[in-house]
Design a protein around this motif. Structure first.
Motif, PDB file in Angstrom:
ATOM      1  N   ASP A  56       4.061 -44.891  56.704  1.00  0.00           N
ATOM      2  CA  ASP A  56       4.173 -43.499  57.144  1.00  0.00           C
ATOM      3  C   ASP A  56       4.402 -42.570  55.945  1.00  0.00           C
ATOM      4  OD1 ASP A  56       3.837 -44.138  59.853  1.00  0.00           O
ATOM      5  OD2 ASP A  56       5.995 -44.423  60.149  1.00  0.00           O
ATOM      6  N   THR A  57       5.196 -43.021  54.994  1.00  0.00           N
ATOM      7  CA  THR A  57       5.396 -42.258  53.755  1.00  0.00           C
ATOM      8  C   THR A  57       4.070 -42.023  53.070  1.00  0.00           C
ATOM      9  OG1 THR A  57       7.598 -43.205  53.421  1.00  0.00           O
ATOM     10  CG2 THR A  57       6.510 -42.285  51.477  1.00  0.00           C
ATOM     11  N   TRP A  58       3.303 -43.089  52.945  1.00  0.00           N
ATOM     12  CA  TRP A  58       1.995 -43.019  52.275  1.00  0.00           C
ATOM     13  C   TRP A  58       1.108 -41.972  52.940  1.00  0.00           C
ATOM     14  CZ3 TRP A  58      -3.178 -43.524  53.097  1.00  0.00           C
ATOM     15  CH2 TRP A  58      -3.989 -43.839  52.004  1.00  0.00           C
ATOM     16  N   ALA A  59       0.946 -42.055  54.250  1.00  0.00           N
ATOM     17  CA  ALA A  59       0.074 -41.126  54.972  1.00  0.00           C
ATOM     18  C   ALA A  59       0.567 -39.685  54.826  1.00  0.00           C
ATOM     19  CB  ALA A  59      -0.020 -41.521  56.443  1.00  0.00           C
ATOM     20  N   ARG A  60       1.882 -39.484  54.932  1.00  0.00           N
ATOM     21  CA  ARG A  60       2.449 -38.137  54.801  1.00  0.00           C
ATOM     22  C   ARG A  60       2.225 -37.584  53.404  1.00  0.00           C
ATOM     23  NH1 ARG A  60       6.821 -36.794  52.382  1.00  0.00           N
ATOM     24  NH2 ARG A  60       7.830 -38.838  52.533  1.00  0.00           N
ATOM     25  N   GLU A  61       2.527 -38.381  52.394  1.00  0.00           N
ATOM     26  CA  GLU A  61       2.393 -37.919  51.011  1.00  0.00           C
ATOM     27  C   GLU A  61       0.939 -37.627  50.646  1.00  0.00           C
ATOM     28  OE1 GLU A  61       4.417 -37.136  48.492  1.00  0.00           O
ATOM     29  OE2 GLU A  61       6.302 -37.509  49.524  1.00  0.00           O
ATOM     30  N   ILE A  62       0.014 -38.484  51.082  1.00  0.00           N
ATOM     31  CA  ILE A  62      -1.403 -38.260  50.788  1.00  0.00           C
ATOM     32  C   ILE A  62      -1.868 -36.978  51.472  1.00  0.00           C
ATOM     33  CG2 ILE A  62      -3.747 -39.207  50.994  1.00  0.00           C
ATOM     34  CD1 ILE A  62      -1.564 -40.587  48.984  1.00  0.00           C
ATOM     35  N   ARG A  63      -1.447 -36.772  52.695  1.00  0.00           N
ATOM     36  CA  ARG A  63      -1.799 -35.543  53.426  1.00  0.00           C
ATOM     37  C   ARG A  63      -1.206 -34.324  52.711  1.00  0.00           C
ATOM     38  NH1 ARG A  63      -0.133 -37.193  57.819  1.00  0.00           N
ATOM     39  NH2 ARG A  63       1.966 -36.374  57.742  1.00  0.00           N
ATOM     40  N   GLU A  64       0.070 -34.398  52.316  1.00  0.00           N
ATOM     41  CA  GLU A  64       0.720 -33.261  51.662  1.00  0.00           C
ATOM     42  C   GLU A  64       0.100 -32.936  50.297  1.00  0.00           C
ATOM     43  OE1 GLU A  64       5.194 -33.997  53.550  1.00  0.00           O
ATOM     44  OE2 GLU A  64       4.886 -34.247  51.396  1.00  0.00           O
ATOM     45  N   GLU A  65      -0.287 -33.951  49.551  1.00  0.00           N
ATOM     46  CA  GLU A  65      -0.747 -33.727  48.175  1.00  0.00           C
ATOM     47  C   GLU A  65      -2.246 -33.517  48.039  1.00  0.00           C
ATOM     48  OE1 GLU A  65       0.858 -36.760  45.618  1.00  0.00           O
ATOM     49  OE2 GLU A  65       2.916 -36.106  45.991  1.00  0.00           O
ATOM     50  N   THR A  66      -3.029 -34.000  48.997  1.00  0.00           N
ATOM     51  CA  THR A  66      -4.494 -33.917  48.865  1.00  0.00           C
ATOM     52  C   THR A  66      -5.179 -33.326  50.099  1.00  0.00           C
ATOM     53  OG1 THR A  66      -4.932 -36.104  49.802  1.00  0.00           O
ATOM     54  CG2 THR A  66      -4.489 -35.995  47.418  1.00  0.00           C
ATOM     55  N   ARG A  67      -4.458 -33.227  51.201  1.00  0.00           N
ATOM     56  CA  ARG A  67      -4.986 -32.808  52.491  1.00  0.00           C
ATOM     57  C   ARG A  67      -5.928 -33.845  53.103  1.00  0.00           C
ATOM     58  NH1 ARG A  67      -0.917 -30.294  53.023  1.00  0.00           N
ATOM     59  NH2 ARG A  67      -0.730 -28.107  52.537  1.00  0.00           N
ATOM     60  N   LEU A  68      -5.962 -35.054  52.567  1.00  0.00           N
ATOM     61  CA  LEU A  68      -6.749 -36.139  53.153  1.00  0.00           C
ATOM     62  C   LEU A  68      -5.949 -36.768  54.290  1.00  0.00           C
ATOM     63  CD1 LEU A  68      -8.053 -37.916  49.926  1.00  0.00           C
ATOM     64  CD2 LEU A  68      -9.386 -36.474  51.485  1.00  0.00           C
ATOM     65  N   GLU A  69      -6.604 -37.016  55.407  1.00  0.00           N
ATOM     66  CA  GLU A  69      -5.976 -37.685  56.549  1.00  0.00           C
ATOM     67  C   GLU A  69      -6.402 -39.146  56.516  1.00  0.00           C
ATOM     68  OE1 GLU A  69      -3.847 -36.595  58.820  1.00  0.00           O
ATOM     69  OE2 GLU A  69      -3.845 -34.485  58.217  1.00  0.00           O
ATOM     70  N   ARG A  70      -5.470 -40.014  56.132  1.00  0.00           N
ATOM     71  CA  ARG A  70      -5.799 -41.438  55.978  1.00  0.00           C
ATOM     72  C   ARG A  70      -4.623 -42.309  56.395  1.00  0.00           C
ATOM     73  NH1 ARG A  70      -9.788 -41.931  50.965  1.00  0.00           N
ATOM     74  NH2 ARG A  70     -11.147 -40.268  51.663  1.00  0.00           N
ATOM     75  N   VAL A  71      -4.930 -43.558  56.664  1.00  0.00           N
ATOM     76  CA  VAL A  71      -3.901 -44.593  56.768  1.00  0.00           C
ATOM     77  C   VAL A  71      -4.092 -45.494  55.559  1.00  0.00           C
ATOM     78  CG1 VAL A  71      -3.708 -44.503  59.276  1.00  0.00           C
ATOM     79  CG2 VAL A  71      -5.310 -46.101  58.224  1.00  0.00           C
ATOM     80  N   PRO A  72      -3.027 -46.119  55.093  1.00  0.00           N
ATOM     81  CA  PRO A  72      -3.184 -46.955  53.910  1.00  0.00           C
ATOM     82  C   PRO A  72      -4.049 -48.173  54.175  1.00  0.00           C
ATOM     83  CG  PRO A  72      -0.982 -47.205  54.826  1.00  0.00           C
ATOM     84  CD  PRO A  72      -1.657 -46.114  55.591  1.00  0.00           C
ATOM     85  N   GLY A  73      -4.864 -48.511  53.188  1.00  0.00           N
ATOM     86  CA  GLY A  73      -5.604 -49.764  53.214  1.00  0.00           C
ATOM     87  C   GLY A  73      -4.671 -50.882  52.799  1.00  0.00           C
ATOM     88  N   ARG A  74      -5.233 -51.928  52.286  1.00  0.00           N
ATOM     89  CA  ARG A  74      -4.398 -53.088  51.971  1.00  0.00           C
ATOM     90  C   ARG A  74      -3.440 -52.805  50.822  1.00  0.00           C
ATOM     91  NH1 ARG A  74      -7.560 -57.228  48.361  1.00  0.00           N
ATOM     92  NH2 ARG A  74      -9.066 -55.801  47.464  1.00  0.00           N
ATOM     93  N   LEU A  75      -2.335 -53.499  50.862  1.00  0.00           N
ATOM     94  CA  LEU A  75      -1.330 -53.398  49.811  1.00  0.00           C
ATOM     95  C   LEU A  75      -1.878 -54.059  48.561  1.00  0.00           C
ATOM     96  CD1 LEU A  75       1.567 -52.706  48.911  1.00  0.00           C
ATOM     97  CD2 LEU A  75       2.252 -54.930  49.817  1.00  0.00           C
TER      98      LEU A  75
END
Length: 167
Positions: A56-75
């Protein structure tokens, strides 16, 4: 018995969730972080809030910093970071996830109504130019994550014991 560990009051640690996002030429997306001095470029992502899962951190941070709506791929990488006497940052781990590909036209800088923006720019950087933009630690982290992607090492990320669903 673990007398040296208090599970109700554990030591202060931080969790970071970062993204490897590449363009079609396989250059890596870096964002310019206003709060950093010197080599202020880094991977998109950031620190977890209290009780916030890393994905959830990953998705929120990516959205906040790039405006991309994504879920994380593999670790790709789990990187332990010790306490920093210089910055005062607590020890912790950074989880680097695959963020897929994007183009510069898909990315938008965040809008900030209050004060200085956190992110002031972005660029895609080829691996051979990383040292011009990032610290040696960040460069090692990026190179390790890209190696996992390119060599197709497998890893799994679970949320409460279950794989994330995509779609």
């Amino acid at each position: 018995m673990h007398k040296d560990t208090d599970f109700k009051n554990p030591p202060r640690r931080r969790i970071g969730a970062l993204a490897i996002i590449r363009d079609r030429e396989e250059s890596v997306l870096l964002v310019k972080k206003a709060y950093k001095e010197g080599r202020s470029w880094g991977l998109p992502g950031g620190a977890a809030h209290a009780n916030e899962a890393p994905h959830d951190t990953w998705a929120r941070e990516i959205r906040e910093e790039t405006r991309l709506e994504r879920v994380p791929g593999r670790l790709l990488v789990v990187d332990y970071v010790s306490y920093s006497e210089v910055s005062g940052a607590a020890e912790g781990i950074n989880l680097v996830f695959d963020g897929g590909t994007a183009s510069g036209t898909e990315i938008r800088l965040p809008e900030h109504d209050d004060g200085e923006p956190e992110i002031t720019g972005f660029t895609f950087v080829p691996l051979y130019k990383l040292s011009d933009f990032v610290t040696p630690l960040t460069e090692k982290r990026i190179r390790a994550a890209v190696a996992v992607l390119e060599d197709d090492f497998s890893s799994v990320y679970l949320a409460e014991g279950r794989p994330l669903t995509y779609g």
